[in-house]
Scaffold this motif. Sequence first.
Motif, short mmCIF file in Angstrom:
data_model
loop_
_atom_site.label_atom_id
_atom_site.label_comp_id
_atom_site.label_asym_id
_atom_site.label_seq_id
_atom_site.Cartn_x
_atom_site.Cartn_y
_atom_site.Cartn_z
N PHE A 211 0.82 -1.80 0.10
CA PHE A 211 -0.23 -0.01 0.48
C PHE A 211 0.94 1.52 -0.02
O PHE A 211 2.65 1.38 0.46
N ASP A 212 0.43 2.06 -0.05
CA ASP A 212 0.74 3.67 -0.46
C ASP A 212 0.24 5.00 0.45
O ASP A 212 -0.55 4.84 0.85
N SER A 213 1.35 5.58 1.72
CA SER A 213 0.36 6.69 1.72
C SER A 213 1.22 7.61 2.01
O SER A 213 2.67 7.98 2.10
N ALA A 214 0.30 8.64 2.11
CA ALA A 214 1.17 10.38 1.75
C ALA A 214 1.62 11.04 3.01
O ALA A 214 3.06 11.34 3.02
N LYS A 215 1.63 9.97 4.18
CA LYS A 215 2.02 10.43 4.95
C LYS A 215 1.87 9.70 6.61
O LYS A 215 1.43 8.53 6.56
N VAL A 216 2.96 9.30 6.67
CA VAL A 216 3.80 8.01 7.42
C VAL A 216 4.44 9.03 9.30
O VAL A 216 5.56 10.38 8.66
N ARG A 217 3.89 8.43 10.31
CA ARG A 217 4.55 8.57 11.26
C ARG A 217 4.90 8.25 12.29
O ARG A 217 4.48 6.56 12.01
N LEU A 218 6.08 8.48 13.25
CA LEU A 218 6.62 7.55 14.33
C LEU A 218 6.43 8.03 15.53
O LEU A 218 5.96 9.06 15.27
N PHE A 219 6.19 7.08 15.55
CA PHE A 219 5.26 7.31 17.41
C PHE A 219 6.87 7.33 18.84
O PHE A 219 6.72 5.12 18.36
N ALA A 220 7.77 7.68 19.04
CA ALA A 220 8.18 7.52 19.60
C ALA A 220 8.45 7.74 21.60
O ALA A 220 6.98 8.71 21.73
N GLN A 221 8.64 6.89 22.33
CA GLN A 221 8.06 6.87 23.63
C GLN A 221 9.54 6.94 24.50
O GLN A 221 9.93 5.92 24.22
N TYR A 222 9.93 8.00 24.92
CA TYR A 222 11.12 8.08 26.18
C TYR A 222 10.48 7.54 26.89
O TYR A 222 9.49 8.05 27.80
N ARG A 223 11.84 7.54 28.15
CA ARG A 223 12.10 6.97 29.13
C ARG A 223 11.51 7.79 30.50
O ARG A 223 12.04 9.19 30.21
N THR A 225 8.51 8.58 30.31
CA THR A 225 7.13 9.38 29.83
C THR A 225 6.36 8.62 29.69
O THR A 225 7.21 7.04 29.34
N SER A 226 4.90 9.01 29.91
CA SER A 226 3.46 7.15 29.26
C SER A 226 3.21 8.25 28.20
O SER A 226 2.10 7.16 27.11
N LYS A 227 3.14 9.16 27.32
CA LYS A 227 2.94 9.27 26.45
C LYS A 227 3.62 9.57 25.35
O LYS A 227 4.86 9.65 24.97
N ARG A 228 3.10 8.51 24.04
CA ARG A 228 4.18 9.03 23.19
C ARG A 228 4.03 10.30 22.10
O ARG A 228 3.57 10.15 21.65
N GLU A 229 5.12 10.47 21.51
CA GLU A 229 4.99 11.39 21.05
C GLU A 229 5.27 11.20 19.13
O GLU A 229 5.92 10.56 18.88
#
Length: 239
Positions: A211-223, A225-229
């Motif tokens: 498949f293709d997508s015009a937008k791809v996001r990476l979600f990072a969670q840092y030590r 923290t409880s929320k992914r950025e």
Amino acid sequence: MNALDQLNSYLQRLEKRLRFLAVSKGTSLVTVSALVITVLLVWIVNRYAFSPASLLWARILLFLSVAVAIAFGLTIPLLKLNRRNAARKAEQKFPEFQERLLTLAEKPNASDPFLQLLAADTMRVAESSEPERLASSGPIIGFLTSAALAVAVLLWLINAGPGYLGYGTSLLWAGAPKSGNHAFYDIAVTPGDRAVRRKADQLVTAQLLGFDSAKVRLFAQYRGTSKREPVDMQPSPGA
């Protein structure tokens, strides 16, 4: 061989011919239904990206549908087909029997002299009312041909079908992708698991498969923290 024995032999040939027609018709119904239902279910589960839950329900519906087709297309018609029903079908096709064939099918008592006379009279009609006229070869060949074509198309979809249709058919019937181990829709992320030195950079790439997508996001969670950025990924040149 007396007239009643000849008529019994005629009824056996009649029942055998009708049974052959029922088997060919039922086989065609089962195989064509299996093909149509498979294509429909693959189209549906493709909309859910072949998720495990959608595949499970699709397999359940597929095998239930095939079981119902076997029951109504083969089992029930064959159970209903007997000497009396064969005679009734012949009476409908050849009204010149005038209920005599059905009478003899219901009362096969060879010691009754009246039945011997009735059988002799009925055999005169039976000589021009061959079982092949009641269940001709044309429909039988047509049903068997359609069944063979449906099976051939289904096997082709499982082994060599293109795109999501072949992939989904293989999953439903064989339970595993027909080629390779990766899913039809997947994201190949590199470098995978890796320890990164403090304050160092690490390039992360993601390849979209199927498949293709015009937008791809990476979600990072840092030590700590409880929320992914979320971080928007940049497209690679030519990819």
